[in-house]
Design an enzyme around this catalytic site. Structure first.
Site, mmCIF file in Angstrom:
data_model
loop_
_atom_site.group_PDB
_atom_site.id
_atom_site.type_symbol
_atom_site.label_atom_id
_atom_site.label_comp_id
_atom_site.label_asym_id
_atom_site.label_seq_id
_atom_site.Cartn_x
_atom_site.Cartn_y
_atom_site.Cartn_z
ATOM 1 N N HIS A 93 0.862 -1.182 0.000
ATOM 2 C CA HIS A 93 0.000 0.000 0.000
ATOM 3 C C HIS A 93 0.896 1.229 0.000
ATOM 4 O O HIS A 93 1.761 1.361 0.861
ATOM 5 C CB HIS A 93 -0.908 -0.012 1.237
ATOM 6 N N HIS A 95 1.302 5.688 -1.034
ATOM 7 C CA HIS A 95 0.657 6.972 -1.324
ATOM 8 C C HIS A 95 1.394 7.553 -2.537
ATOM 9 O O HIS A 95 2.026 8.595 -2.447
ATOM 10 C CB HIS A 95 0.769 7.915 -0.126
ATOM 11 N N TYR A 120 1.655 -4.188 -20.141
ATOM 12 C CA TYR A 120 2.199 -4.549 -18.831
ATOM 13 C C TYR A 120 1.285 -4.150 -17.685
ATOM 14 O O TYR A 120 1.257 -4.810 -16.649
ATOM 15 C CB TYR A 120 3.615 -3.990 -18.646
#
Length: 221
Positions: A93, A95, A120
């Site tokens: 995860h 940002h 891709y």
């Protein structure tokens, strides 16, 4: 693979992502599911660029901390993806700037946040679902991810960032990077009427590379 090696891998990939500016400050987290049902997860308020392998949080199968620092507050997010994606062994995860920017645009399709732009992106990330805004650590995000029923390995949290599951840590990292690069391409080309892959070209990739896409007919044209 030994737990020592896995801890080192988390630190190595975390540092690489941080040093390339893919997640700033102490944002972002990584988890790995272990054979005993427990997990390794990056600690709360830890920068991915400066992780200590010995201090990575070790949780048992019930999610209790057994060693290391207190884990990230995003644990519910990781749990929800693991519970719905049986094959997932690692979750990243971030940002990352362009993916977060993409998550705020009014025109994006919540079933496929990006059109089929590159082979891709489809091969690594598949399609990416958008989950509406929840404050960080909000347990309601769990229901939102469970609502996707495991059809997506990559999810974009509105105004927050991507969460990507993979069968290995490397696969999850590469898929997250591919999502970020494709978001960047989308923003560069926005309003320029670019050529995307045609449905036939997408079908060819699906056939040749065995990609599973959740919404075969959900493409932008």
């Amino acid at each position: 693979m030994t737990e020592t090696k896995l801890r080192d891998d988390i630190c190595r990939f975390g540092r690489s992502l941080f040093e390339r500016g893919l997640t700033p400050g102490s944002s972002g987290n990584i988890s790995l599911r272990l054979d005993d049902g427990g997990w390794l997860v990056t600690p709360t308020n830890a920068s991915l660029g400066f992780l200590d392998p010995a201090r990575i949080s070790r949780l048992d199968a019930q999610g209790r901390l057994t060693s290391g620092d207190a884990p990230t507050k995003e644990i519910p997010l990781h749990t929800a993806l693991y519970q719905t994606r049986a094959e997932a062994r690692a979750i990243v995860h971030l940002h990352s700037t362009h993916a977060v920017a993409l998550s705020m645009l009014p025109e994006i399709d919540s079933k496929a946040v990006l059109p089929p732009m590159t082979p891709y992106y489809l091969m690594r990330a598949g399609q990416t679902a958008l989950v509406s805004y929840h404050r960080p650590g909000d347990p309601a995000v769990v229901a939102a991810i469970k609502g996707l029923a495991g059809r997506y390995s990559s999810v974009l949290l509105a105004n927050h960032g991507p969460v990507v599951a993979g069968e290995t840590l490397e696969a999850a990292v590469f898929a997250t990077e591919e999502l970020e690069e494709t978001a960047k391409l989308y923003l560069l080309l926005r309003g320029l009427n670019p050529r995307y892959l045609s449905p036939e070209q997408v079908a060819d990739l699906v056939r040749v590379f065995g990609i599973s896409l959740p919404e075969q007919d959900g493409h932008h044209h």
